[in-house]
Design a protein around this motif. Structure first.
Motif, short mmCIF file in Angstrom:
data_model
loop_
_atom_site.label_atom_id
_atom_site.label_comp_id
_atom_site.label_asym_id
_atom_site.label_seq_id
_atom_site.Cartn_x
_atom_site.Cartn_y
_atom_site.Cartn_z
N ASN A 98 58.99 -37.66 36.08
CA ASN A 98 58.84 -36.33 36.65
C ASN A 98 57.98 -35.54 35.67
N ASP A 99 56.73 -35.26 36.07
CA ASP A 99 55.81 -34.48 35.23
C ASP A 99 55.60 -33.13 35.87
N CYS A 100 55.95 -32.10 35.14
CA CYS A 100 55.93 -30.72 35.64
C CYS A 100 54.95 -29.90 34.82
N VAL A 101 54.26 -28.99 35.48
CA VAL A 101 53.42 -28.01 34.76
C VAL A 101 53.83 -26.62 35.23
N TYR A 102 54.00 -25.70 34.29
CA TYR A 102 54.42 -24.34 34.62
C TYR A 102 53.19 -23.50 34.99
N LEU A 103 53.26 -22.87 36.16
CA LEU A 103 52.10 -22.17 36.72
C LEU A 103 52.18 -20.66 36.51
N ASP A 104 53.35 -20.08 36.68
CA ASP A 104 53.50 -18.65 36.42
C ASP A 104 54.90 -18.36 35.92
N LEU A 105 54.96 -17.61 34.84
CA LEU A 105 56.24 -17.16 34.27
C LEU A 105 56.17 -15.68 33.92
N THR A 106 55.01 -15.05 34.14
CA THR A 106 54.75 -13.76 33.50
C THR A 106 54.82 -12.57 34.44
N LEU A 107 54.57 -12.77 35.75
CA LEU A 107 54.42 -11.59 36.62
C LEU A 107 55.75 -10.83 36.73
N VAL A 108 56.84 -11.56 36.84
CA VAL A 108 58.18 -10.94 36.85
C VAL A 108 58.95 -11.64 35.72
N PRO A 109 58.83 -11.14 34.49
CA PRO A 109 59.33 -11.88 33.33
C PRO A 109 60.83 -12.17 33.41
N ASP A 110 61.20 -13.37 33.05
CA ASP A 110 62.60 -13.79 32.95
C ASP A 110 63.33 -13.77 34.29
N ARG A 111 62.61 -13.66 35.40
CA ARG A 111 63.25 -13.66 36.72
C ARG A 111 62.62 -14.68 37.66
N ARG A 112 61.54 -15.31 37.23
CA ARG A 112 60.85 -16.26 38.09
C ARG A 112 60.33 -17.43 37.29
N VAL A 113 60.36 -18.61 37.93
CA VAL A 113 59.75 -19.81 37.36
C VAL A 113 58.95 -20.45 38.49
N VAL A 114 57.64 -20.55 38.32
CA VAL A 114 56.78 -21.18 39.32
C VAL A 114 56.14 -22.40 38.68
N PHE A 115 56.33 -23.56 39.31
CA PHE A 115 55.84 -24.79 38.69
C PHE A 115 55.47 -25.81 39.76
N ALA A 116 54.65 -26.76 39.35
CA ALA A 116 54.33 -27.92 40.19
C ALA A 116 54.82 -29.16 39.46
N TYR A 117 55.28 -30.14 40.24
CA TYR A 117 55.71 -31.38 39.59
C TYR A 117 55.39 -32.57 40.47
N SER A 118 55.15 -33.69 39.81
CA SER A 118 54.90 -34.95 40.49
C SER A 118 55.93 -35.96 40.05
N MET A 119 56.36 -36.79 40.99
CA MET A 119 57.31 -37.85 40.68
C MET A 119 56.69 -39.21 40.99
N THR A 120 57.01 -40.18 40.13
CA THR A 120 56.66 -41.57 40.40
C THR A 120 57.93 -42.40 40.25
N ILE A 121 57.94 -43.55 40.93
CA ILE A 121 59.05 -44.50 40.79
C ILE A 121 58.45 -45.89 40.67
N GLY A 122 58.85 -46.59 39.61
CA GLY A 122 58.27 -47.91 39.35
C GLY A 122 56.76 -47.85 39.20
N GLY A 123 56.26 -46.73 38.72
CA GLY A 123 54.83 -46.56 38.50
C GLY A 123 54.05 -46.08 39.71
N ALA A 124 54.69 -46.02 40.88
CA ALA A 124 53.98 -45.63 42.10
C ALA A 124 54.20 -44.14 42.39
N PRO A 125 53.13 -43.39 42.67
CA PRO A 125 53.30 -41.98 43.01
C PRO A 125 54.17 -41.82 44.25
N LEU A 126 55.10 -40.87 44.17
CA LEU A 126 56.06 -40.63 45.25
C LEU A 126 55.79 -39.29 45.94
N SER A 127 55.62 -38.25 45.14
CA SER A 127 55.50 -36.91 45.72
C SER A 127 54.91 -35.95 44.71
#
Lengths: 155, 155
Positions: free
Chosen positions: A72-101
């Protein structure tokens, strides 16, 4: 193999009887986040790292028993517009080396009496032709339950 | 300021009378991508970079005339499951330094007779309380038109 990408979305909510600051801290603090997010029962953690800032990454490598490696590889996209109240991120999952989602996920923390309402909205592109949305929603509900235990057990 | 995040999705399609290989190349080649994606009429490019691999970034900094600086930071999430036929990425936009939106975007290239059908699906979280989905859809249609010109004019 050029099956269409399957797109699915859901929103789930859960109330926690504690402050938004404490809920947010469970996302931003690497030791806390690892505990409720990665250390699920039956899972072996091969590696976990969290760099909680905009553009930073969270990388999780786990196996369930003798099963294939899951990433599960995640990158944080926004944390600043509403500080300490929002977490916006994208993540990708693989299983057995194959991309899943790949997913876009938004966590919103809202005051709710003496507690905090957490609203999670996920948009997911299922890449392998299988609609994993029912299992994903179930998995996210389990994570929000694990977060409840974290908040109860670790002051 | 803790207005709710606004979530919107759309899918648009366009046919191009050329091979999927050529369409894909317009996404993967930095000089081509910059030309149709960043060099819009009236826009001044302050910087542009593209590192087209999984985990790599595309960073675009532009201004429209004397307007505020706009940034678009993209990370590529999956390029490998269906090679040269899919681009899955997340991107965040800011304007005047303020976060505007975060999106999950999927480009699928499908054979369509002698040509290629491009299907773009975007899920966007509008962060500032304004639903920008109509303008975003229009902007993406304009980009697909600019891609048509790129494919016509640059062999």
């Amino acid at each position: 193999m050029n099956h269409p990408v399957i797109h699915q979305s859901f929103t789930i909510e859960r109330c926690y009887p504690t402050s938004a600051e404490r809920v947010f801290k469970a996302f931003s603090d690497p030791a806390k986040k690892r505990r409720w997010f990665a250390e699920g029962e039956g899972f072996v953690i091969d590696s976990y790292s969290l760099d909680f800032h905009v553009g930073g990454s969270e990388r999780t490598r786990v196996r369930c028993g003798e099963g294939p490696s899951m990433t599960n590889d995640c990158v944080y996209l926004d944390l600043t517009l509403v500080p300490d109240r929002r977490v916006v991120f994208a993540y990708s999952m693989t299983i057995g080396g194959a991309p899943l989602s790949s997913s876009l996920s938004t966590i919103e923390l809202l005051e709710n009496g003496d507690g905090t309402l957490l609203r999670m909205t996920e948009h997911t592109a299922y890449l392998d032709g299988n609609d994993g949305s029912a299992a994903r929603r179930e998995g996210c509900l389990e994570l929000l339950e694990a977060l409840a235990s974290e908040l109860s057990n670790h002051g």
